[in-house]
Design an enzyme around this catalytic site. Structure first.
Site, PDB file in Angstrom:
ATOM      1  N   ASP A  24       0.686  -1.497  -0.302  1.00 38.84           N
ATOM      2  CA  ASP A  24       0.048   0.525  -0.067  1.00 38.84           C
ATOM      3  C   ASP A  24       0.919   1.232  -0.135  1.00 38.84           C
ATOM      4  O   ASP A  24       1.976   1.115   0.392  1.00 38.84           O
ATOM      5  CB  ASP A  24      -0.790   0.094   1.451  1.00 38.84           C
ATOM      6  N   GLY A  25      -0.133   2.452  -0.622  1.00 41.72           N
ATOM      7  CA  GLY A  25       0.866   3.508  -0.543  1.00 41.72           C
ATOM      8  C   GLY A  25       1.131   4.281  -2.014  1.00 41.72           C
ATOM      9  O   GLY A  25       2.044   4.934  -2.541  1.00 41.72           O
ATOM     10  N   ASN A  27       0.314   5.383  -4.733  1.00 39.45           N
ATOM     11  CA  ASN A  27      -0.526   6.469  -5.004  1.00 39.45           C
ATOM     12  C   ASN A  27       0.378   7.778  -4.393  1.00 39.45           C
ATOM     13  O   ASN A  27       0.729   8.698  -5.024  1.00 39.45           O
ATOM     14  CB  ASN A  27      -2.100   6.742  -5.152  1.00 39.45           C
ATOM     15  N   HIS A  41       3.282   3.462  -9.109  1.00 41.51           N
ATOM     16  CA  HIS A  41       3.223   1.903  -9.756  1.00 41.51           C
ATOM     17  C   HIS A  41       4.474   1.529  -9.685  1.00 41.51           C
ATOM     18  O   HIS A  41       4.682   0.123  -9.268  1.00 41.51           O
ATOM     19  CB  HIS A  41       1.807   1.354  -9.771  1.00 41.51           C
ATOM     20  N   GLU A  71     -12.095  -5.056  -5.827  1.00 42.38           N
ATOM     21  CA  GLU A  71     -12.179  -4.042  -5.657  1.00 42.38           C
ATOM     22  C   GLU A  71     -11.492  -2.710  -6.646  1.00 42.38           C
ATOM     23  O   GLU A  71     -12.183  -1.201  -6.710  1.00 42.38           O
ATOM     24  CB  GLU A  71     -12.722  -3.776  -3.908  1.00 42.38           C
ATOM     25  N   ASN A  72     -10.394  -3.487  -6.626  1.00 39.35           N
ATOM     26  CA  ASN A  72      -9.294  -1.944  -7.820  1.00 39.35           C
ATOM     27  C   ASN A  72     -10.334  -1.265  -8.402  1.00 39.35           C
ATOM     28  O   ASN A  72      -9.728  -0.905  -9.100  1.00 39.35           O
ATOM     29  CB  ASN A  72      -8.016  -2.226  -7.365  1.00 39.35           C
ATOM     30  N   ARG A  75     -11.313   1.934  -9.480  1.00 40.46           N
ATOM     31  CA  ARG A  75     -10.500   3.333  -9.482  1.00 40.46           C
ATOM     32  C   ARG A  75     -10.372   3.775 -10.694  1.00 40.46           C
ATOM     33  O   ARG A  75     -10.747   2.891 -11.874  1.00 40.46           O
ATOM     34  CB  ARG A  75      -8.724   2.563  -9.293  1.00 40.46           C
ATOM     35  N   ARG A 198      -5.251  -1.789   8.490  1.00 41.02           N
ATOM     36  CA  ARG A 198      -6.739  -3.256   8.144  1.00 41.02           C
ATOM     37  C   ARG A 198      -6.005  -4.660   7.043  1.00 41.02           C
ATOM     38  O   ARG A 198      -5.282  -4.081   6.786  1.00 41.02           O
ATOM     39  CB  ARG A 198      -7.768  -2.048   7.471  1.00 41.02           C
ATOM     40  N   GLU A 211       0.623 -12.936  12.017  1.00 39.19           N
ATOM     41  CA  GLU A 211       0.985 -11.959  13.516  1.00 39.19           C
ATOM     42  C   GLU A 211       0.954 -10.556  11.998  1.00 39.19           C
ATOM     43  O   GLU A 211       0.852 -10.976  10.730  1.00 39.19           O
ATOM     44  CB  GLU A 211       2.297 -12.249  13.996  1.00 39.19           C
TER      45      GLU A 211
END
Length: 254
Positions: A24-25, A27, A41, A71-72, A75, A198, A211
């Site tokens: 993640d991250g 963008n 990307h 869900e992407n 976009r 999440r 974990e």
């Protein structure tokens, strides 16, 4: 080294076998540098290569990367198109490296929604690397944990309808064997970058006793040093799988 196929949770004294990462991250990385989203990307592919290499060097047998969620698709079209193009390029140009380092590729998710060109590239790379044994690289594309569990239940329902199994045969083990990750061990360590805390519908079943490790580092900036920090944090965890600390101590003594 051969890949284990058992699905039971590892004992606390066993080595870490399966890492999953929510990358993640991208963008935010691009935005902070006043660059187009696709630049984030593209930069992320370098982090992917470094983490694959570092995981192999550290003896990780399974590495699962969340590349594109179900869900992407919501976009912007140009971003989705760019991501699909990067995926196709990686499949075309990285296969030789996978073979060189004895890494098997497995792509999980609903591949029917992908273009025929990408589906063919996936099939070809999976076939070429099928005999590789040092590490399995599992890439989740158009994947969602709820979808995965649902499609597993549908498979069992179809077997039930034709009398191949009975209702009494439907249990955790049989559901697990119908998941996209059938034959792989559960996730030991789930890493998410960018500060979000999440799991975003990723490997819901497989992460039942994982974990979790969250880091503020944006994925394009994630290095083998960041991976080592995650591994060090994991080693400090006590994995009880429902037992007490006293029970684990007694088991280790005996």
């Amino acid at each position: 080294m051969t890949l284990p196929t058992e699905n039971s949770p590892p004992k606390p004294d066993q080595l870490l076998r399966h890492i999953a990462i929510i990358m993640d991250g991208n963008n935010r990385w691009a935005k902070s540098r006043f660059l187009p989203k696709l630049s984030g990307h593209k930069a992320a592919t370098n982090a992917v290569k470094e983490v694959i290499r570092a995981s192999r060097e550290r003896g990780i047998q399974y590495l699962t990367l969340f590349a594109f969620s179900s869900e992407n698709w919501h976009r912007p079209p140009e971003e989705v198109s760019g991501l699909m193009s990067l995926l196709h390029q990686s499949l075309r140009y990285e296969t030789k490296k996978l073979l060189k380092y004895d890494i098997r590729l497995k792509v999980i998710g609903d591949k029917k929604q992908l273009s025929k060109k990408i589906q063919l590239a996936i099939e070809e790379t999976e076939e070429k690397t099928a005999s590789c044994k040092t590490m399995m690289l599992c890439v989740a594309v158009n994947y969602g944990g709820q979808w995965d569990i649902t499609q597993a239940c549908k498979k069992l329902a179809a077997k039930l309808a034709v009398g191949e199994i009975s209702a009494h045969d439907i249990n955790e083990h049989n559901i697990e064997n119908q998941l996209c990750t059938a034959g792989m061990p559960p996730v030991d360590l789930l890493i998410r970058t960018s500060g979000e805390q999440r799991i975003s519908n990723f490997l819901l079943w497989q992460c039942a006793y994982s974990e979790f490790y969250f880091t503020d580092t944006l994925w394009p900036d994630f290095t083998q040093s960041d991976l080592d920090h995650a591994l060090a944090a994991y080693k400090k965890r006590e994995r009880r799988f429902g037992k007490t600390s006293e029970q684990l101590t007694a088991a280790n003594i005996t």
